[in-house]
Design an enzyme around this catalytic site. Structure first.
Site, PDB file in Angstrom:
ATOM      1  CB  CYS A 162      -0.911   0.001   1.228  1.00  0.00           C
ATOM      2  SG  CYS A 162      -1.926   1.500   1.332  1.00  0.00           S
TER       3      CYS A 162
ATOM      4  CB  CYS B 144      -1.307   2.892   5.457  1.00  0.00           C
ATOM      5  SG  CYS B 144      -1.743   1.185   5.041  1.00  0.00           S
TER       6      CYS B 144
ATOM      7  CG  ASP C 191     -24.855 -15.878 -10.371  1.00  0.00           C
ATOM      8  OD1 ASP C 191     -24.950 -15.824 -11.611  1.00  0.00           O
ATOM      9  OD2 ASP C 191     -24.592 -14.889  -9.666  1.00  0.00           O
TER      10      ASP C 191
END
Length: 449
Positions: free
Chosen positions: A228, A231, A357
């Site tokens: 990241c 951070c 699905d």
């Protein structure tokens, strides 16, 4: 052991004997019967075992099979649910049919459905949890990946003394502080370059600040050396790592793990992860690296439905289970590396075990298949109209296209396809149904065992 457990186990073993001697086998019915008599029977069955639980979205069955091979090389018999029946009743059946090990060490390696991890963990005490990956899969059953991880963690947290062996390339497995000791495995084979994953990739938000994660390199999907930039959240230190990938074909992969060479007789980058996990388990259980690599490099029969190769009247049919977008894309990437023309069949069912699905097929990258070297494409299964429309949109030439709903008709058509090699991509129940037909016609020995 209680009288009730003894009666339940006797009934379960008897039903298993009958099913396998007079019927076509059975992997969950003996467990169901045993649990009906004694719902707590798993506690008695698993009492004297050191247990490894393997769970995650993709790769459970093959990781389990490879892990068993590695451990057998040192310890002899290892209890496992080799059929892939990975819910509570299937795991009970595995214990009912266990053979004693000559080494005196009772080991069990259990493929476990993600939602069944906390259910099973109420009755057993795992020595180790292996977390392979988490991708969007069967949304009607699991929900999104964070919900699925929560189910797994519920089981893990019941046993804080158990080791967690996790795929360090998956950000989600580094998103929660655990009381358990955690050891990570992953890939370290690429040059570093700041990059982003494709926008439709799951699990890309930093768990600390919700910023979009970056990668120094990716293997596929959301797996790689992530960090990241906002951070400082980043991939943890890897204990077991793929250092180099030396060669890959649709049928094999050659690579090194911590400097030790493995010649895996199955293709696909995703299967290198499976072998890496098996290597890590073996190492944690004191199997020597040389022994592990020899076990992983054995050219054994493929695992049920996982690049299983079947001789169909001289044609080489490779059957591959597909069940979600990431797994499908990895299979498509793998078969694209075939240097010879091949035929393709895609079989789609939408039963409970497949996920009802079918929208996930639209996330698969069929458009980049080399249709110029695929002279014949077949669609089939209960939802053949859905997959037919998907492949038409992807650009399959109409003159090369056929559709068959009945799997009996699918099997007949496979025999007429023009190439020596055929890839059959199929959802779970379609694999079961097609394998039964192949067994009935004598092409395979039958069943899932």
């Amino acid at each position: 052991m209680s009288f009730k457990s003894s009666i339940a186990i006797t009934a379960g073993k008897t039903s298993h004997w009958f099913l396998h001697n007079f019927m076509h086998g059975g992997t969950s019915l003996p467990g169901k019967l045993t649990l009906k008599i004694d719902p707590d029977v798993l506690k008695a069955l698993a009492k004297n075992y050191e247990i490894v639980i393997i769970t995650g979205t993709n790769g459970k069955t093959l990781t389990t099979a490879l892990t068993v091979k590695v451990l057998q090389a040192k310890y002899g018999n290892v209890l496992t649910n080799k059929s892939g029946s990975n819910m509570k009743q299937g795991i009970v059946t595995a214990f009912l049919t266990a053979q004693k090990t000559s080494s005196g060490k009772n080991l069990a390696v259990l493929e476990t459905d993600e939602a069944n991890v906390p259910i099973v963990c109420e009755y057993i005490k795992p020595k180790m949890f292996v977390l392979t990956n988490l991708f969007r899969d069967q949304m009607d059953r699991y929900g999104e990946i964070y919900t699925t991880y929560g189910k797994i963690l519920k089981g893990v947290l019941m046993h804080p003394d158990a080791l967690v062996l996790a795929n360090g390339d998956a950000p989600i497995f580094n998103s929660k502080e655990l009381p358990n000791k955690v050891v990570y495995y992953g890939f370290a084979d690429k040059a570093e370059k700041d990059q982003l994953a494709p926008a439709n990739t799951d699990g890309l938000l930093c768990p600390g600040c919700q910023h979009i994660l970056h990668f120094k390199y990716r293997s596929y999907s959301n797996l790689g050396k992530y960090f990241c930039p906002n951070c400082g959240f980043k991939r943890p230190k890897l204990t077991y790592k793929v250092d180099r990938i030396l060669a890959q074909t649709p049928q094999s992969s050659k690579f090194t793990i911590n400097g030790h060479e493995v010649d895996l007789h199955i293709g696909g980058t995703y299967n290198i992860y499976n072998a890496l996990a098996a290597y890590a388990v073996g190492s944690q259980l004191e199997v020597e690296p040389k022994t592990i690599c020899q076990a992983l490099s054995q050219n054994d029969e493929k695992v049920f439905g996982r690049q299983e190769v079947i001789d169909l009247d001289g044609k080489e049919v490779t059957m591959i289970l597909v069940k979600n977008p990431v797994g499908l894309d990895q299979v498509l990437e793998m078969i694209k590396t075939d240097d010879k023309p091949f035929s393709l069949a895609v079989l789609l069912n939408a039963n409970y075990a497949d996920g009802i699905d079918t929208s996930w097929i639209w996330d698969g990258d069929f458009e980049n298949l080399p249709f110029d070297k695929i002279p014949s494409v077949l669609t089939g299964g209960e939802r053949y109209k859905d997959i037919t429309f998907r492949l038409r949109v992807a650009g399959v030439p109409e003159e090369n296209f056929a559709q068959r709903e009945s799997l009996k008709d699918v099997l007949a058509y496979l025999k007429t396809m023009p190439t020596e090699h055929i890839y059959v991509l199929a959802t779970y129940t379609a694999v079961l149904q097609l394998r039964k037909l192949l067994a009935d016609e004598g092409y395979i020995k039958g069943g899932m065992d």
